[in-house]
Design a protein around this motif. Structure first.
Motif, short mmCIF file in Angstrom:
data_model
loop_
_atom_site.label_atom_id
_atom_site.label_comp_id
_atom_site.label_asym_id
_atom_site.label_seq_id
_atom_site.Cartn_x
_atom_site.Cartn_y
_atom_site.Cartn_z
N THR A 65 28.05 39.86 40.27
CA THR A 65 27.18 41.11 39.39
C THR A 65 27.89 41.42 38.41
OG1 THR A 65 28.29 42.39 41.11
CG2 THR A 65 26.21 41.95 41.83
N PRO A 66 27.49 40.81 37.07
CA PRO A 66 27.98 41.35 35.69
C PRO A 66 27.67 42.63 35.43
CG PRO A 66 26.46 39.22 35.80
CD PRO A 66 26.27 39.90 36.99
N ALA A 67 28.63 43.56 35.13
CA ALA A 67 28.69 44.78 34.71
C ALA A 67 28.11 45.37 33.57
CB ALA A 67 30.05 45.32 34.95
N GLY A 68 27.84 44.35 32.56
CA GLY A 68 27.58 44.35 31.10
C GLY A 68 26.01 45.21 31.03
N ASN A 69 24.81 44.66 31.89
CA ASN A 69 23.71 45.27 31.75
C ASN A 69 23.46 46.05 32.66
OD1 ASN A 69 20.95 45.50 31.10
ND2 ASN A 69 20.51 43.38 31.18
N TYR A 92 31.46 33.22 29.63
CA TYR A 92 30.86 34.49 29.77
C TYR A 92 31.70 35.37 30.94
CZ TYR A 92 27.70 38.58 31.12
OH TYR A 92 27.06 39.55 31.15
N HIS A 93 32.12 34.95 31.81
CA HIS A 93 33.13 35.53 32.90
C HIS A 93 34.50 35.37 32.40
CE1 HIS A 93 30.10 34.54 36.71
NE2 HIS A 93 29.63 35.30 35.44
N ALA A 94 35.00 34.54 31.79
CA ALA A 94 36.24 34.34 31.12
C ALA A 94 36.51 35.57 30.16
CB ALA A 94 36.67 33.02 30.56
N MET A 95 35.45 35.94 29.17
CA MET A 95 35.43 36.94 28.40
C MET A 95 35.30 38.34 28.72
SD MET A 95 33.76 35.12 24.77
CE MET A 95 32.29 34.45 25.55
N ASP A 96 35.21 38.44 30.15
CA ASP A 96 34.80 39.72 30.55
C ASP A 96 35.89 40.05 31.69
OD1 ASP A 96 34.03 42.17 31.90
OD2 ASP A 96 31.84 41.92 31.54
N GLY A 97 36.72 40.82 31.45
CA GLY A 97 37.95 41.06 32.46
C GLY A 97 37.39 41.50 33.97
N ARG A 98 36.18 42.17 33.91
CA ARG A 98 35.63 42.43 35.44
C ARG A 98 35.12 41.00 35.96
NH1 ARG A 98 31.69 46.60 32.30
NH2 ARG A 98 31.68 44.76 30.97
N LEU A 99 34.68 40.03 35.37
CA LEU A 99 34.11 39.00 35.96
C LEU A 99 35.14 37.85 36.07
CD1 LEU A 99 30.88 39.06 34.24
CD2 LEU A 99 31.38 39.89 36.61
N ARG A 100 36.42 37.95 35.42
CA ARG A 100 37.27 36.72 35.23
C ARG A 100 37.72 35.90 36.59
NH1 ARG A 100 40.67 34.90 31.39
NH2 ARG A 100 42.66 34.27 32.07
N ASP A 101 37.83 36.59 37.68
CA ASP A 101 37.90 35.76 39.07
C ASP A 101 37.15 34.79 39.20
OD1 ASP A 101 39.10 35.85 41.67
OD2 ASP A 101 37.25 36.25 42.12
N SER A 102 35.65 35.09 38.87
CA SER A 102 34.73 34.10 38.98
C SER A 102 34.32 33.16 38.00
CB SER A 102 33.24 34.73 39.43
OG SER A 102 32.96 35.58 38.39
N ARG A 103 35.02 32.76 37.13
CA ARG A 103 35.22 32.11 35.88
C ARG A 103 35.41 30.39 36.42
NH1 ARG A 103 40.35 33.14 35.76
NH2 ARG A 103 41.87 31.86 34.56
#
Length: 438
Positions: free
Chosen positions: A276-280, A399-410
């Motif tokens: 669940t991306p937190a950006g939008n 996309y996930h790598a560049m967002d620290g909140r999603l990095r686990d799923s990159r």
């Protein structure tokens, strides 16, 4: 000489196998030969290593020269495929509206359709690209792309004609929720170059209907099962099962239902990782409360999924092969076109105004939002450089790598269970019938 840093070994009694992520090849090694090979590579010329086996391991790049810089060659592979000038790929959002109301959707949807003006500008861009490329490919996307079927069919006719006129190949696929994918629609798609379709079913009826209802709340499972069964021989259908803590234990029941309806061997099946991306903040995913699985836990669930699928007769994948630049987001000759002509680089950012990189009205016009994708470098990450999955992952999801909140799923799941994936490949090969006359 030395072993490749990207070798994955698995043992099977008297036989060992080695898979090399750099080449994508696998070789059988008698277990008794492993120690002699190790000794030979350590400089013991008297070690009784089989010369023919050593040559085979060199051919498969499991053994490389001492000075062979695999990391540098991976960098080169990444750079060359990132800038592939021979192929132009478009992901086209025919409608950002959708007839479903999925609670984990990462898009902030609105009822927009791809209008004539956007289509005209899109065709103008394609005309420019077709002067130099030899292949044009399209992924139809949404929202729900079949809500915009009229635009999809008309635009397909134009793209097919233009590609043929330029002597370029044309391929197309669709990602759809499947509700409108009836047999007549599938025939229309097939007639316009669409050969593959991904449809998501999230579990047995009561589970799926809770997670992927129609807007208004009515269930969709029965219709999807009917449609997938009807079109499975017209299109290459892949059924995706999005998994999180809420439904991960229900996947076997779904696979059994699909098999009972005669779909084993007729459709592909694969799990997807709910993130669940937190950006939008306007997307439903911003309010989704079910627990997403950590990537390592999802990787284990993926293997259990494929074990059950294989037992039921579904084809299952082996370990991933070597890749270059892994996706549209980081390739410079690929774009995602929104239904209003806005441009993105990643499908997970569709509908997020903060991720728009331009518009068909003024493309190309470089800016910071575009360049963050085209300058993303997985080799700058020490963890990626040291990872055995790098050749088959190339940094995974930018996309996930560049967002620290999603990095686990990159990461590719290969990072977490490479031995299990290689073992599945070996087991499948062992079960394969011997050729006639052998």
């Amino acid at each position: 000489m030395r072993e490749s840093r990207y070798n994955i070994w698995v043992d099977d009694g008297t036989q060992s196998y080695v898979y090399n992520g750099f080449s994508g090849k696998v070789a059988a090694v008698p277990t008794a030969q492993r120690e002699p090979i190790v000794r030979f590579l350590a400089g013991d010329d008297a070690a009784p290593a089989d010369p023919a086996l050593l040559h085979a391991l060199v051919d498969g790049q499991m053994i490389v020269a001492d000075g062979f810089d695999e990391l540098s060659l991976l960098r080169r592979r990444y750079a060359l495929t990132r800038r592939n000038a021979d192929r132009f790929h478009l992901t086209v959002v025919t409608s950002l509206g959708c007839n479903f109301d999925c609670p984990y959707c990462f898009e902030a949807k609105h009822p927009s359709l791809l209008d004539d003006a956007v289509q005209e500008r899109l065709l103008r861009l394609v005309d420019v690209k077709l002067r130099t490329v030899r292949a044009l490919s399209v992924l139809w996307y949404g929202g729900e792309p079949l809500v915009g079927l009229t635009a999809l069919l008309g635009l397909s006719d134009e793209l097919l004609a233009r590609a043929a006129g330029a002597g370029a190949s044309y391929t197309a696929a669709i990602i759809t929720n499947g509700y409108l994918l009836t047999e007549p629609v599938a025939r229309q798609l097939r007639g316009r170059g669409v050969t593959a379709a991904q449809v998501t079913i999230d579990g047995p009826p009561e589970v799926h209907d809770r997670r992927r209802p129609l807007a208004g709340g009515r269930g969709t499972f029965a219709t999807l099962l009917e449609n997938v069964t009807a079109v499975a021989d017209l299109l290459d259908v892949s059924v995706r099962v999005n998994l999180d803590a809420e439904n991960v234990g229900q996947a076997p029941r779904l696979l059994a239902i699909l098999a009972a309806n005669g779909l084993a061997g007729r459709v592909g099946v694969h799990p997807g990782h709910v993130v669940t991306p937190a950006g939008n903040t306007r997307a439903p995913s911003a309010r989704y409360r079910a627990a997403c699985l950590p990537r390592a836990e999802y990787a284990a669930a993926e293997q259990r999924f494929f074990d059950v699928a294989a037992d039921l007769g579904f084809a299952t994948p082996g370990p991933p092969g070597p890749v270059g630049a892994p996706c549209t987001a980081v390739r410079d000759n690929e774009l995602v076109v929104g239904s209003r002509g806005e441009l993105y680089k990643c499908t997970e950012t569709v509908g997020d105004g903060s991720e728009v990189v331009g518009n068909l009205l003024n493309w190309p016009q470089a800016g910071d939002r575009l360049m963050k994708w085209l300058t993303y470098d997985p080799f700058a990450d020490a963890e990626c450089r040291a990872c055995p999955a790098l050749p088959v992952c190339m940094g995974g999801c930018a996309y996930h790598a560049m967002d620290g909140r999603l990095r686990d799923s990159r990461c590719s799941t290969f990072r977490f269970n490479h031995e299990e994936q290689v073992r599945r490949l070996i087991t499948r090969r062992a079960r394969r019938p011997a050729p006639a006359g052998s």
